[in-house]
Design a protein around this motif. Structure first.
Motif, PDB file in Angstrom:
ATOM      1  N   ARG A 124      20.430  44.413  -5.415  1.00 26.67           N
ATOM      2  CA  ARG A 124      21.642  44.176  -4.624  1.00 26.67           C
ATOM      3  C   ARG A 124      22.473  45.449  -4.624  1.00 26.67           C
ATOM      4  NH1 ARG A 124      24.037  39.234  -6.892  1.00 26.67           N
ATOM      5  NH2 ARG A 124      22.077  38.962  -7.964  1.00 26.67           N
ATOM      6  N   LYS A 142      12.853  47.272  -0.659  1.00 25.17           N
ATOM      7  CA  LYS A 142      13.242  45.860  -0.806  1.00 25.17           C
ATOM      8  C   LYS A 142      12.578  44.976   0.254  1.00 25.17           C
ATOM      9  CE  LYS A 142      15.577  47.494  -4.053  1.00 25.17           C
ATOM     10  NZ  LYS A 142      14.763  48.600  -4.536  1.00 25.17           N
ATOM     11  N   GLY A 178      16.242  32.801  -3.756  1.00 30.95           N
ATOM     12  CA  GLY A 178      17.656  33.130  -3.955  1.00 30.95           C
ATOM     13  C   GLY A 178      17.871  34.634  -3.962  1.00 30.95           C
ATOM     14  N   LEU A 179      16.987  35.346  -4.680  1.00 27.82           N
ATOM     15  CA  LEU A 179      17.097  36.803  -4.721  1.00 27.82           C
ATOM     16  C   LEU A 179      16.757  37.424  -3.374  1.00 27.82           C
ATOM     17  CD1 LEU A 179      15.707  37.842  -8.213  1.00 27.82           C
ATOM     18  CD2 LEU A 179      17.925  38.447  -7.240  1.00 27.82           C
ATOM     19  N   ARG A 181      17.505  36.203  -0.565  1.00 24.19           N
ATOM     20  CA  ARG A 181      18.737  36.116   0.232  1.00 24.19           C
ATOM     21  C   ARG A 181      19.684  37.273  -0.116  1.00 24.19           C
ATOM     22  NH1 ARG A 181      19.883  34.517   4.910  1.00 24.19           N
ATOM     23  NH2 ARG A 181      20.861  36.531   4.937  1.00 24.19           N
ATOM     24  N   THR A 182      19.812  37.528  -1.422  1.00 23.99           N
ATOM     25  CA  THR A 182      20.677  38.622  -1.886  1.00 23.99           C
ATOM     26  C   THR A 182      20.198  39.961  -1.347  1.00 23.99           C
ATOM     27  OG1 THR A 182      21.109  37.406  -3.909  1.00 23.99           O
ATOM     28  CG2 THR A 182      21.585  39.758  -3.961  1.00 23.99           C
ATOM     29  N   ILE A 183      18.871  40.182  -1.420  1.00 19.59           N
ATOM     30  CA  ILE A 183      18.291  41.429  -0.913  1.00 19.59           C
ATOM     31  C   ILE A 183      18.618  41.586   0.576  1.00 19.59           C
ATOM     32  CG2 ILE A 183      16.092  42.541  -0.318  1.00 19.59           C
ATOM     33  CD1 ILE A 183      14.965  41.364  -2.939  1.00 19.59           C
ATOM     34  N   THR A 184      18.413  40.513   1.317  1.00 19.31           N
ATOM     35  CA  THR A 184      18.646  40.551   2.762  1.00 19.31           C
ATOM     36  C   THR A 184      20.097  40.923   3.067  1.00 19.31           C
ATOM     37  OG1 THR A 184      16.912  38.915   3.107  1.00 19.31           O
ATOM     38  CG2 THR A 184      18.534  39.154   4.878  1.00 19.31           C
ATOM     39  N   ASP A 185      21.023  40.349   2.294  1.00 18.54           N
ATOM     40  CA  ASP A 185      22.446  40.616   2.529  1.00 18.54           C
ATOM     41  C   ASP A 185      22.850  42.039   2.143  1.00 18.54           C
ATOM     42  OD1 ASP A 185      22.726  38.076   3.467  1.00 18.54           O
ATOM     43  OD2 ASP A 185      23.470  37.241   1.585  1.00 18.54           O
ATOM     44  N   SER A 186      22.001  42.709   1.359  1.00 16.66           N
ATOM     45  CA  SER A 186      22.335  44.068   0.909  1.00 16.66           C
ATOM     46  C   SER A 186      21.728  45.163   1.770  1.00 16.66           C
ATOM     47  CB  SER A 186      21.862  44.264  -0.541  1.00 16.66           C
ATOM     48  OG  SER A 186      22.661  43.533  -1.433  1.00 16.66           O
ATOM     49  N   ARG A 193      17.901  45.001   8.260  1.00 16.14           N
ATOM     50  CA  ARG A 193      18.570  43.706   8.082  1.00 16.14           C
ATOM     51  C   ARG A 193      17.931  42.653   8.982  1.00 16.14           C
ATOM     52  NH1 ARG A 193      21.703  40.362   9.954  1.00 16.14           N
ATOM     53  NH2 ARG A 193      21.964  41.458  11.937  1.00 16.14           N
TER      54      ARG A 193
END
Ligand SMILES: [Fe+2]
Ligand SMILES: [Fe+2]
Length: 223
Positions: A124, A142, A178-179, A181-186, A193
């Motif tokens: 992240r 990522k 869950g991770l 999702r975090t990677i995608t948002d970063s 993206r």
């Protein structure tokens, strides 16, 4: 002068094959010599290189810097290494000048390669990375963890860490969402993206299907 791509690939392979055989405690004899059951690190790096070649022109980054950084970003990472202080990015950065010496890689671009490698770690980001070459390596690395190829790599390396079964793969995979999702948002760059969103949707569908297939009709489902 030697080709920098060839030099990078050979330096990487020399590390990943011996490390893979060490970690698997098992190798297969082939015409090319002993090979690990699955050379996870090399396959992961190939995925990152392919993504780097795709992303760099879209993001307006120097394609040589991003691809070279992709080849070498994990070239000193060891399987199963759980040291409290992970130094694989700095360790890889240190060997970059030696690997590229005597090749046709432009010497004035080596600092940018090292900068990208030194900052590629973590799942992240609090702030976007710069310059764009460093941002692209992070995104490519990522993205490689949330695609269809990542499923192949995840399953193929699993047996090196211990016994694997379908239920365990499913549980770990669902936790990974869950991770993911975090990677995608970063993600730093817009093309990455958008690709991350596509890949995340695929992963969610994949594990949803696996969950449907692996739930036992004889057991009451948890509401
Ligand atoms: Fe890494
Ligand atoms: Fe990596």
């Amino acid at each position: 002068m030697n080709s920098w791509r060839k030099a990078c690939e050979e330096a990487l392979r020399a590390h990943t094959e011996s490390d893979g055989i060490r970690f698997w405690k098992l190798s297969h004899p082939t015409e090319a010599g002993l090979r690990p059951v699955f050379d996870y690190r090399f396959e992961h790096t190939l995925a990152v290189v392919k993504l780097a070649r795709w992303l760099a022109p879209l993001a307006g980054a120097d394609p040589e810097v991003v691809e070279c950084a992709a080849w070498l970003h994990d070239c000193r990472k060891f399987l199963g290494d759980v040291q409290s202080k992970d130094s694989h990015a700095m360790d890889a950065s240190k060997v970059v000048p030696g690997i590229l010496a005597g090749t046709d890689f432009p010497a004035d671009k080596i600092p940018a390669v090292r900068h990208a490698i030194e900052r590629h770690v973590g799942l992240r980001l609090a702030h976007p990375l710069s310059p764009v070459e460093t941002a692209c390596l992070w995104d490519a690395d990522k993205l490689s963890k949330i695609g269809a190829a990542s499923l192949v790599h995840f399953v193929a390396i699993g047996g090196a860490f211990g016994p694997v079964d379908t239920a365990g793969i499913l549980e770990k995979g669902e936790r990974w969402l869950g991770l993911a999702r975090t990677i995608t948002d970063s993600m730093n760059t817009e093309p990455a993206r958008q690709e991350a969103e596509r890949r995340l949707a695929f992963l969610i569908a994949h594990y949803g299907q696996l969950r449907r297939e692996w739930n036992d009709p004889m057991e009451p489902s948890i509401p």
